[in-house]
Write an enzyme that holds these catalytic residues in place. Structure first.
Site, PDB file in Angstrom:
ATOM      1  N   GLN A   1      29.758   3.684  49.558  1.00  0.00           N
ATOM      2  CA  GLN A   1      30.473   2.700  50.365  1.00  0.00           C
ATOM      3  C   GLN A   1      31.910   2.488  49.907  1.00  0.00           C
ATOM      4  O   GLN A   1      32.606   1.621  50.426  1.00  0.00           O
ATOM      5  CB  GLN A   1      29.715   1.369  50.399  1.00  0.00           C
ATOM      6  CG  GLN A   1      29.698   0.595  49.098  1.00  0.00           C
ATOM      7  CD  GLN A   1      28.729  -0.562  49.156  1.00  0.00           C
ATOM      8  OE1 GLN A   1      27.512  -0.390  49.183  1.00  0.00           O
ATOM      9  NE2 GLN A   1      29.254  -1.785  49.179  1.00  0.00           N
TER      10      GLN A   1
ATOM     11  N   GLU B   1      28.149 -17.047  41.040  1.00  0.00           N
ATOM     12  CA  GLU B   1      27.365 -18.100  41.698  1.00  0.00           C
ATOM     13  C   GLU B   1      26.958 -17.737  43.136  1.00  0.00           C
ATOM     14  O   GLU B   1      25.957 -18.231  43.630  1.00  0.00           O
ATOM     15  CB  GLU B   1      28.131 -19.431  41.694  1.00  0.00           C
ATOM     16  CG  GLU B   1      27.962 -20.228  40.421  1.00  0.00           C
ATOM     17  CD  GLU B   1      26.505 -20.596  40.103  1.00  0.00           C
ATOM     18  OE1 GLU B   1      25.756 -20.951  41.026  1.00  0.00           O
ATOM     19  OE2 GLU B   1      26.130 -20.509  38.925  1.00  0.00           O
TER      20      GLU B   1
ATOM     21  N   HIS C   1      26.023 -14.723  44.217  1.00  0.00           N
ATOM     22  CA  HIS C   1      24.778 -13.948  44.056  1.00  0.00           C
ATOM     23  C   HIS C   1      23.633 -14.868  43.623  1.00  0.00           C
ATOM     24  O   HIS C   1      22.509 -14.751  44.111  1.00  0.00           O
ATOM     25  CB  HIS C   1      24.932 -12.889  42.964  1.00  0.00           C
ATOM     26  CG  HIS C   1      26.003 -11.870  43.212  1.00  0.00           C
ATOM     27  ND1 HIS C   1      27.094 -11.743  42.400  1.00  0.00           N
ATOM     28  CD2 HIS C   1      26.130 -10.908  44.162  1.00  0.00           C
ATOM     29  CE1 HIS C   1      27.858 -10.752  42.827  1.00  0.00           C
ATOM     30  NE2 HIS C   1      27.304 -10.228  43.900  1.00  0.00           N
TER      31      HIS C   1
ATOM     32  N   GLN D   1      29.214  -7.100  57.367  1.00  0.00           N
ATOM     33  CA  GLN D   1      28.076  -6.428  56.727  1.00  0.00           C
ATOM     34  C   GLN D   1      26.757  -7.071  57.173  1.00  0.00           C
ATOM     35  O   GLN D   1      25.794  -6.376  57.525  1.00  0.00           O
ATOM     36  CB  GLN D   1      28.228  -6.528  55.212  1.00  0.00           C
ATOM     37  CG  GLN D   1      27.004  -6.125  54.429  1.00  0.00           C
ATOM     38  CD  GLN D   1      27.262  -6.109  52.930  1.00  0.00           C
ATOM     39  OE1 GLN D   1      27.902  -5.199  52.429  1.00  0.00           O
ATOM     40  NE2 GLN D   1      26.774  -7.098  52.217  1.00  0.00           N
TER      41      GLN D   1
ATOM     42  N   GLY E   1      26.191  -6.102  41.296  1.00  0.00           N
ATOM     43  CA  GLY E   1      26.291  -6.611  39.934  1.00  0.00           C
ATOM     44  C   GLY E   1      27.534  -7.433  39.672  1.00  0.00           C
ATOM     45  O   GLY E   1      28.223  -7.842  40.600  1.00  0.00           O
TER      46      GLY E   1
HETATM   47  P1  AMP Z   1      28.092  -7.630  46.281  1.00  0.00           P
HETATM   48  O1  AMP Z   1      27.570  -7.581  44.877  1.00  0.00           O
HETATM   49  O2  AMP Z   1      29.527  -8.071  46.368  1.00  0.00           O
HETATM   50  O3  AMP Z   1      27.784  -6.380  47.070  1.00  0.00           O
HETATM   51  O4  AMP Z   1      27.303  -8.794  47.007  1.00  0.00           O
HETATM   52  C1  AMP Z   1      25.895  -8.819  47.040  1.00  0.00           C
HETATM   53  C2  AMP Z   1      25.445  -9.873  48.005  1.00  0.00           C
HETATM   54  O5  AMP Z   1      25.958 -11.147  47.612  1.00  0.00           O
HETATM   55  C3  AMP Z   1      25.964  -9.634  49.440  1.00  0.00           C
HETATM   56  O6  AMP Z   1      24.958 -10.001  50.360  1.00  0.00           O
HETATM   57  C4  AMP Z   1      27.134 -10.557  49.528  1.00  0.00           C
HETATM   58  O7  AMP Z   1      27.428 -10.977  50.854  1.00  0.00           O
HETATM   59  C5  AMP Z   1      26.639 -11.728  48.699  1.00  0.00           C
HETATM   60  N1  AMP Z   1      27.791 -12.520  48.229  1.00  0.00           N
HETATM   61  C6  AMP Z   1      28.892 -12.068  47.580  1.00  0.00           C
HETATM   62  N2  AMP Z   1      29.752 -13.077  47.357  1.00  0.00           N
HETATM   63  C7  AMP Z   1      29.184 -14.190  47.883  1.00  0.00           C
HETATM   64  C8  AMP Z   1      29.579 -15.557  47.992  1.00  0.00           C
HETATM   65  N3  AMP Z   1      30.740 -15.987  47.496  1.00  0.00           N
HETATM   66  N4  AMP Z   1      28.735 -16.416  48.607  1.00  0.00           N
HETATM   67  C9  AMP Z   1      27.547 -15.996  49.115  1.00  0.00           C
HETATM   68  N5  AMP Z   1      27.116 -14.719  49.047  1.00  0.00           N
HETATM   69  C10 AMP Z   1      27.918 -13.833  48.442  1.00  0.00           C
END
Ligand code: AMP
Length: 281
Positions: free
Chosen positions: A61, A35, A37, A153, A31
Site C-alpha cells: 500500500q 490512542e 488504535h 479506506q 503498528g
Molecule cells: P494504521 O496503523 O494507521 O494503518 O491504522 C490502523 C487502524 O487504526 C485503521 O483502521 C485506522 O483508521 C485506525 N486509526 C488510525 N488513527 C486513528 C485515529 N486517530 N482515530 C481512530 N482510528 C484511527
C-alpha cells in the site's frame, strides 16, 4: 497474550478458537500504536471473546517514493500496549510470510478508489484491500474495527466486504484526536515542533466548514475555498486535496446533499496528513 509471526501457527490458534465457539474481534494496524488504535482495540475487547490485532507495515500500500522504509516501528512498545488493553493475540508477520516470491493475487475495489487519496496514491487502496482480505481470511473475525480517520479506506473496505460477501461485521469508530484537535496518527511523529503546532489548523478548518454547513451553506466550492484559505493563511502546508463528496460513491459534490464527507490531505514537507468530518445535510 500470544505473539505470532508465522501463518501456520496463526491458523492453528484460530482453528482452536473457532472450535470453542469463541467470537473474534480484529483490529488490523501498521503498528506504532497510539490512542486511536487503542480505542479500536478497547472497543473490540469489550464486544468479543477474543481480541486479535495485526501489526504489519504493508509494502503493497506504499507507492514509489513514499515512506515505507521510514515508517515508524516499535514492536516492543506495541506488545506492551496490546498487553495492557487485554489483547489475546498479536499477529506480526514478516513481509515474506504475507508475500512470498511469485505472489500474484490482488483485490481491487473499483470506482470508490479513483478520488481523494486514490489520485495521489495510485495503487494504495489495492494494497489495502489485498492485505485486509488476506488478514480476514487468516483471522476469520466476527467483527473488524477501523477508524473514521481513514474515511475513504473505511468506505472502500465496507464496499469490499459487501461485494465479496465476506462473513463479518465491519465497524467504523470515530477519530481520536490530540487535545488541540489534530487527528492521532503514527505519522505525526515525523512533524517538526512548528509543523506540529500548525497541524492543529487542519481540524479547525474542518470545524469551520461544519459550522458553515450548520449555518445553511450548501455550495461546496464556497466551503472548500474557506478551508483552503484557513490552511494557506495559517500553515506552511502544501494542499494535496480539499474535497467534499458523497459517502456512497465518493464522488465530488457541487451542492451538499445527504451524508457528505469533507476530506483533506496536506503535506508538511514530506509528511502527508489526512483528516475528515462527516456532515449530514
Ligand atoms: P494504521 O496503523 O494507521 O494503518 O491504522 C490502523 C487502524 O487504526 C485503521 O483502521 C485506522 O483508521 C485506525 N486509526 C488510525 N488513527 C486513528 C485515529 N486517530 N482515530 C481512530 N482510528 C484511527
Amino acid at each position: 497474550m500470544q505473539v505470532i509471526h508465522q501463518i501456520s501457527e496463526l491458523k492453528k490458534t484460530i482453528k482452536e478458537t473457532k472450535e470453542k465457539g469463541l467470537s473474534i474481534g480484529f483490529v488490523p494496524t501498521m503498528g506504532f500504536l497510539h490512542e486511536g488504535h487503542l480505542f479500536l482495540m478497547r472497543t473490540a475487547r469489550k464486544e468479543n471473546d477474543l481480541l486479535v490485532i495485526s501489526i504489519f507495515v504493508n509494502p503493497l500500500q506504499f507507492g514509489e517514493g513514499e515512506d515505507l522504509e521510514e515508517y515508524p516501528r516499535d514492536l516492543t512498545k506495541d506488545r506492551e500496549l496490546a498487553y495492557e488493553v487485554g489483547c489475546d493475540l498479536v499477529f506480526a508477520p514478516p513481509v515474506q510470510e504475507m508475500y512470498p516470491p511469485r505472489y500474484a493475487t490482488f483485490v481491487d475495489v473499483e470506482r470508490l478508489t479513483g478520488n481523494l487519496c486514490g489520485v495521489t496514491r495510485p495503487g494504495h487502496f489495492r494494497g489495502v484491500t489485498t492485505v485486509v482480505t488476506k488478514l480476514f481470511n487468516l483471522v476469520q473475525p466476527d467483527r473488524a474495527y477501523f477508524g473514521q480517520k481513514d474515511a475513504q479506506q473505511a468506505l472502500v473496505l465496507k464496499k469490499m466486504v459487501n461485494d465479496l460477501n465476506m462473513n463479518l461485521e465491519l465497524i467504523v469508530l470515530p477519530t481520536v484526536r490530540e487535545e488541540d484537535g489534530l487527528a492521532m496518527s503514527s505519522r505525526n511523529s515525523y512533524l517538526s515542533p512548528q509543523n506540529r503546532r500548525e497541524a492543529a489548523i487542519l481540524y479547525r478548518s474542518l470545524q469551520q466548514a461544519q459550522e458553515m454547513v450548520a449555518g445553511g451553506e450548501r455550495d461546496a466550492s464556497v466551503i472548500k475555498e474557506t478551508i483552503t484559505m484557513t490552511i494557506k493563511n495559517n500553515t506552511s502546508a502544501l494542499i494535496d486535496y480539499i474535497e467534499i463528496t458523497d459517502t456512497r460513491n465518493i464522488k465530488p459534490l457541487a451542492i451538499l446533499e445527504g451524508e457528505c464527507l469533507i476530506a483533506l490531505a496536506v503535506k508538511f514537507g514530506e509528511t502527508r496528513l489526512i483528516d475528515n468530518l462527516l456532515v449530514e445535510v
